[in-house]
Design a protein around this motif. Structure first.
Motif, PDB file in Angstrom:
ATOM      1  N   PHE A 311     -18.658  34.143 -44.081  1.00 10.07           N
ATOM      2  CA  PHE A 311     -17.798  33.230 -43.324  1.00 10.07           C
ATOM      3  C   PHE A 311     -17.178  33.887 -42.092  1.00 10.07           C
ATOM      4  CE2 PHE A 311     -17.907  31.730 -47.647  1.00 10.07           C
ATOM      5  CZ  PHE A 311     -17.929  30.356 -47.555  1.00 10.07           C
ATOM      6  N   ILE A 312     -16.677  35.122 -42.263  1.00  5.31           N
ATOM      7  CA  ILE A 312     -15.858  35.766 -41.238  1.00  5.31           C
ATOM      8  C   ILE A 312     -16.251  37.241 -41.141  1.00  5.31           C
ATOM      9  CG2 ILE A 312     -13.486  36.262 -40.483  1.00  5.31           C
ATOM     10  CD1 ILE A 312     -12.581  34.016 -42.398  1.00  5.31           C
ATOM     11  N   PRO A 313     -16.431  37.786 -39.918  1.00  5.62           N
ATOM     12  CA  PRO A 313     -16.848  39.184 -39.787  1.00  5.62           C
ATOM     13  C   PRO A 313     -15.702  40.187 -39.734  1.00  5.62           C
ATOM     14  CG  PRO A 313     -16.889  38.148 -37.645  1.00  5.62           C
ATOM     15  CD  PRO A 313     -16.481  37.071 -38.626  1.00  5.62           C
ATOM     16  N   ALA A 314     -14.458  39.720 -39.856  1.00  2.00           N
ATOM     17  CA  ALA A 314     -13.317  40.625 -39.724  1.00  2.00           C
ATOM     18  C   ALA A 314     -12.340  40.413 -40.881  1.00  2.00           C
ATOM     19  CB  ALA A 314     -12.599  40.383 -38.388  1.00  2.00           C
ATOM     20  N   PRO A 315     -11.651  41.476 -41.321  1.00  2.00           N
ATOM     21  CA  PRO A 315     -10.693  41.331 -42.425  1.00  2.00           C
ATOM     22  C   PRO A 315      -9.424  40.607 -41.998  1.00  2.00           C
ATOM     23  CG  PRO A 315     -10.612  43.549 -41.533  1.00  2.00           C
ATOM     24  CD  PRO A 315     -11.754  42.860 -40.841  1.00  2.00           C
ATOM     25  N   GLY A 316      -8.701  40.088 -42.995  1.00  2.00           N
ATOM     26  CA  GLY A 316      -7.379  39.544 -42.750  1.00  2.00           C
ATOM     27  C   GLY A 316      -7.324  38.145 -42.191  1.00  2.00           C
ATOM     28  N   HIS A 317      -8.465  37.513 -41.933  1.00  2.00           N
ATOM     29  CA  HIS A 317      -8.460  36.173 -41.340  1.00  2.00           C
ATOM     30  C   HIS A 317      -8.350  35.077 -42.404  1.00  2.00           C
ATOM     31  CE1 HIS A 317      -9.634  38.525 -37.925  1.00  2.00           C
ATOM     32  NE2 HIS A 317      -9.693  37.466 -37.145  1.00  2.00           N
ATOM     33  N   GLY A 318      -8.903  35.322 -43.573  1.00  2.00           N
ATOM     34  CA  GLY A 318      -8.655  34.458 -44.711  1.00  2.00           C
ATOM     35  C   GLY A 318      -9.615  33.303 -44.909  1.00  2.00           C
ATOM     36  N   LEU A 319      -9.975  33.090 -46.183  1.00  2.00           N
ATOM     37  CA  LEU A 319     -10.754  31.930 -46.588  1.00  2.00           C
ATOM     38  C   LEU A 319      -9.813  30.866 -47.151  1.00  2.00           C
ATOM     39  CD1 LEU A 319     -13.791  33.554 -48.461  1.00  2.00           C
ATOM     40  CD2 LEU A 319     -13.503  33.078 -46.020  1.00  2.00           C
ATOM     41  N   GLY A 320     -10.342  29.656 -47.353  1.00  2.00           N
ATOM     42  CA  GLY A 320      -9.552  28.558 -47.887  1.00  2.00           C
ATOM     43  C   GLY A 320     -10.220  27.906 -49.080  1.00  2.00           C
ATOM     44  N   PHE A 321      -9.559  26.900 -49.634  1.00  2.00           N
ATOM     45  CA  PHE A 321     -10.030  26.202 -50.834  1.00  2.00           C
ATOM     46  C   PHE A 321     -11.447  25.678 -50.645  1.00  2.00           C
ATOM     47  CE2 PHE A 321     -10.618  22.395 -53.390  1.00  2.00           C
ATOM     48  CZ  PHE A 321     -10.113  22.750 -54.625  1.00  2.00           C
ATOM     49  N   ASN A 322     -11.712  25.030 -49.524  1.00  2.00           N
ATOM     50  CA  ASN A 322     -13.031  24.433 -49.318  1.00  2.00           C
ATOM     51  C   ASN A 322     -14.113  25.485 -49.108  1.00  2.00           C
ATOM     52  OD1 ASN A 322     -12.480  21.612 -49.564  1.00  2.00           O
ATOM     53  ND2 ASN A 322     -11.409  21.704 -47.621  1.00  2.00           N
ATOM     54  N   ASP A 323     -13.728  26.662 -48.630  1.00  2.00           N
ATOM     55  CA  ASP A 323     -14.694  27.752 -48.530  1.00  2.00           C
ATOM     56  C   ASP A 323     -15.144  28.180 -49.926  1.00  2.00           C
ATOM     57  OD1 ASP A 323     -14.506  27.894 -45.711  1.00  2.00           O
ATOM     58  OD2 ASP A 323     -12.702  29.120 -45.876  1.00  2.00           O
ATOM     59  N   LEU A 324     -14.209  28.206 -50.876  1.00  2.00           N
ATOM     60  CA  LEU A 324     -14.585  28.551 -52.247  1.00  2.00           C
ATOM     61  C   LEU A 324     -15.546  27.520 -52.818  1.00  2.00           C
ATOM     62  CD1 LEU A 324     -11.189  29.749 -53.809  1.00  2.00           C
ATOM     63  CD2 LEU A 324     -12.859  31.020 -52.432  1.00  2.00           C
ATOM     64  N   LYS A 325     -15.368  26.257 -52.401  1.00  2.00           N
ATOM     65  CA  LYS A 325     -16.272  25.207 -52.869  1.00  2.00           C
ATOM     66  C   LYS A 325     -17.679  25.418 -52.296  1.00  2.00           C
ATOM     67  CE  LYS A 325     -15.600  22.042 -55.856  1.00  2.00           C
ATOM     68  NZ  LYS A 325     -15.013  22.425 -57.163  1.00  2.00           N
ATOM     69  N   ILE A 326     -17.772  25.889 -51.072  1.00  2.00           N
ATOM     70  CA  ILE A 326     -19.082  26.196 -50.485  1.00  2.00           C
ATOM     71  C   ILE A 326     -19.747  27.330 -51.252  1.00  2.00           C
ATOM     72  CG2 ILE A 326     -20.246  27.108 -48.433  1.00  2.00           C
ATOM     73  CD1 ILE A 326     -18.202  25.574 -46.734  1.00  2.00           C
ATOM     74  N   ILE A 327     -18.968  28.362 -51.606  1.00  2.00           N
ATOM     75  CA  ILE A 327     -19.519  29.461 -52.406  1.00  2.00           C
ATOM     76  C   ILE A 327     -20.012  28.936 -53.750  1.00  2.00           C
ATOM     77  CG2 ILE A 327     -19.017  31.663 -53.518  1.00  2.00           C
ATOM     78  CD1 ILE A 327     -16.839  32.099 -51.353  1.00  2.00           C
ATOM     79  N   GLU A 328     -19.211  28.074 -54.367  1.00  2.00           N
ATOM     80  CA  GLU A 328     -19.606  27.487 -55.655  1.00  2.00           C
ATOM     81  C   GLU A 328     -20.903  26.696 -55.519  1.00  2.00           C
ATOM     82  OE1 GLU A 328     -16.689  25.696 -58.686  1.00  2.00           O
ATOM     83  OE2 GLU A 328     -17.467  23.966 -57.602  1.00  2.00           O
ATOM     84  N   CYS A 329     -21.036  25.947 -54.449  1.00  2.00           N
ATOM     85  CA  CYS A 329     -22.256  25.178 -54.198  1.00  2.00           C
ATOM     86  C   CYS A 329     -23.459  26.112 -54.081  1.00  2.00           C
ATOM     87  CB  CYS A 329     -22.078  24.348 -52.925  1.00  2.00           C
ATOM     88  SG  CYS A 329     -23.442  23.228 -52.566  1.00  2.00           S
ATOM     89  N   HIS A 330     -23.263  27.231 -53.397  1.00  2.00           N
ATOM     90  CA  HIS A 330     -24.339  28.202 -53.249  1.00  2.00           C
ATOM     91  C   HIS A 330     -24.736  28.791 -54.602  1.00  2.00           C
ATOM     92  CE1 HIS A 330     -26.014  32.265 -52.068  1.00  2.00           C
ATOM     93  NE2 HIS A 330     -26.785  31.430 -51.405  1.00  2.00           N
ATOM     94  N   GLU A 331     -23.746  29.077 -55.448  1.00  2.00           N
ATOM     95  CA  GLU A 331     -24.055  29.599 -56.786  1.00  2.00           C
ATOM     96  C   GLU A 331     -24.809  28.560 -57.609  1.00  2.00           C
ATOM     97  OE1 GLU A 331     -23.586  32.705 -57.900  1.00  2.00           O
ATOM     98  OE2 GLU A 331     -22.760  33.300 -55.960  1.00  2.00           O
TER      99      GLU A 331
END
Length: 373
Positions: A311-331
């Motif tokens: 999602f992001i190439p740099a630390p500290g910028h942060g993911l959100g709830f819907n990003d976790l849902k995208i990861i879940e979809c990928h799994e």
């Protein structure tokens, strides 16, 4: 290998939209796997279904979910309806030869959850539940810290989940206060902490619970008050199969708490602290540090905590709830492709449901209850 996969979505509320965003984003984020084709969307109202299909990008819509499940172009069905409808829809989809991605909790009644798991086994299809918090890169990092022995032998786990969407005693009565929705805080969102325990430590094996109602009744739109049938607060003592003791506290009426899952893990050599409201950081205490440097250190989510880097190439910028849902979809897609995947399938989810029902039984009988397989 198929290069595309046909998607059907049943339900278009909050979680329906989350699933739609995930299906729309998974290929762009991860690049691999089949490309989702948004084939069919179902909503109880045909007009709303047409509107949501246009908004979410689905090719067609229907006011009858059975029509969607019968669609030969649909390979996988997202079930995002209220809890009471999960079993019927998921079982019908599995029997029609579809893969299933069903939101939590699995079902209101334990026998329905058992039927869902049996249907999944009989179908040979992939059937997983919507536990997206386990997908957080930092929850994965907690697992790595535990596996490396950084905090030694774990002896106690403490979990709290609090929100305030039912904190106002004058908020209108709605379906989450009906017994048909389940027990209340236990299965509405207590299953999320249980999913974290599952992936980090394995299943809960023994429980002692107390449930309570902060408000006896709520106003209705008709101007009368209706008795609250579910429990918005739950306090649970538990044991894990490894002998670890634990405490879980749940509250849907906790003013000021918005999406808190506070996890504390205590070991012989240190501790880990994590809070879902600050989901892009965790706290680590290591007892072996020099006395002058001892203290909790903050670890921020960064590209080295995969799949944050997708999602992001740099630390500290942060993911959100819907990003976790995208990861879940990928799994989910990995599981459908026959790969090892980080998912809670229906069989594992059934264990979580058994834990919930054991907690309710413990409250009724005021005793410790062992959780059977």
């Amino acid at each position: 290998m198929k290069t595309t996969i046909g998607v059907g979505l049943v339900g278009t509320g909050y979680m329906g939209k989350c699933h739609a965003l995930a299906w729309n984003g998974v290929k762009a984020v991860f690049g691999d796997g089949p490309r989702p084709l948004l084939v069919h969307l179902a909503e109880v109202n045909a007009d709303i279904a047409r509107q949501r299909a246009d908004e979410f990008g689905f090719a067609r819509s229907t006011g009858d979910w059975r029509e969607l499940i019968a669609d030969p172009e649909v390979d996988v069905v997202s079930v995002t309806t209220p809890n009471a409808f999960h079993a019927e829809m998921a079982i019908a989809a599995l029997e029609a030869g579809k893969h299933v991605w069903c939101e939590k909790p699995m079902a209101v009644a334990l026998d329905d959850a058992e039927r869902m798991a049996a249907a999944a086994r009989a179908s040979g299809k992939v059937a997983v539940l919507g536990y997206n918090y386990i997908q957080n890169p930092l929850v994965r990092q907690i697992g790595a810290i535990l596996s490396e022995g950084t905090i030694g032998v774990v002896n106690h786990v403490r979990l709290e989940m609090d929100e305030d969407f039912m904190a106002d005693p004058e908020a209108l009565f709605y379906w989450k206060s009906e017994a048909s929705s389940g027990y209340g805080a236990l299965d509405d969102f207590g299953v999320h902490p249980l999913s974290l325990l599952q992936v980090l430590f394995g299943p809960v094996t023994r429980v002692f619970a107390h449930l309570s109602k902060p408000y006896a009744d709520r106003p209705t739109r008709e101007g009368v008050r209706r008795a609250v049938e579910t429990f918005d607060i739950a306090s649970v003592l538990f044991e894990l199969g490894t002998g670890i003791s634990g405490v879980m506290a749940l509250n849907r009426s906790a003013w000021g708490r918005k999406g808190r899952i506070a996890l504390q893990i205590f070991g012989s050599k240190g501790s880990i602290v994590y809070d879902q409201e600050r989901m892009n950081e965790l706290q680590l205490y290591v007892a072996s540090d020099k006395p002058t440097e001892q203290g909790f250190r903050t670890i921020l989510a960064a590209p080295q905590h995969g799949p944050y880097d997708r999602f992001i190439p740099a630390p500290g910028h942060g993911l959100g709830f819907n990003d976790l849902k995208i990861i879940e979809c990928h799994e989910l897609l990995r599981a459908i492709g026959g790969e090892k995947a980080r998912v809670i399938d229906f069989d594992t989810g059934l264990g979580i449901e058994r834990a919930v029902h054991a907690m309710a039984q413990s409250h009724r009988e005021q005793r410790w209850v062992d959780i059977g397989a």
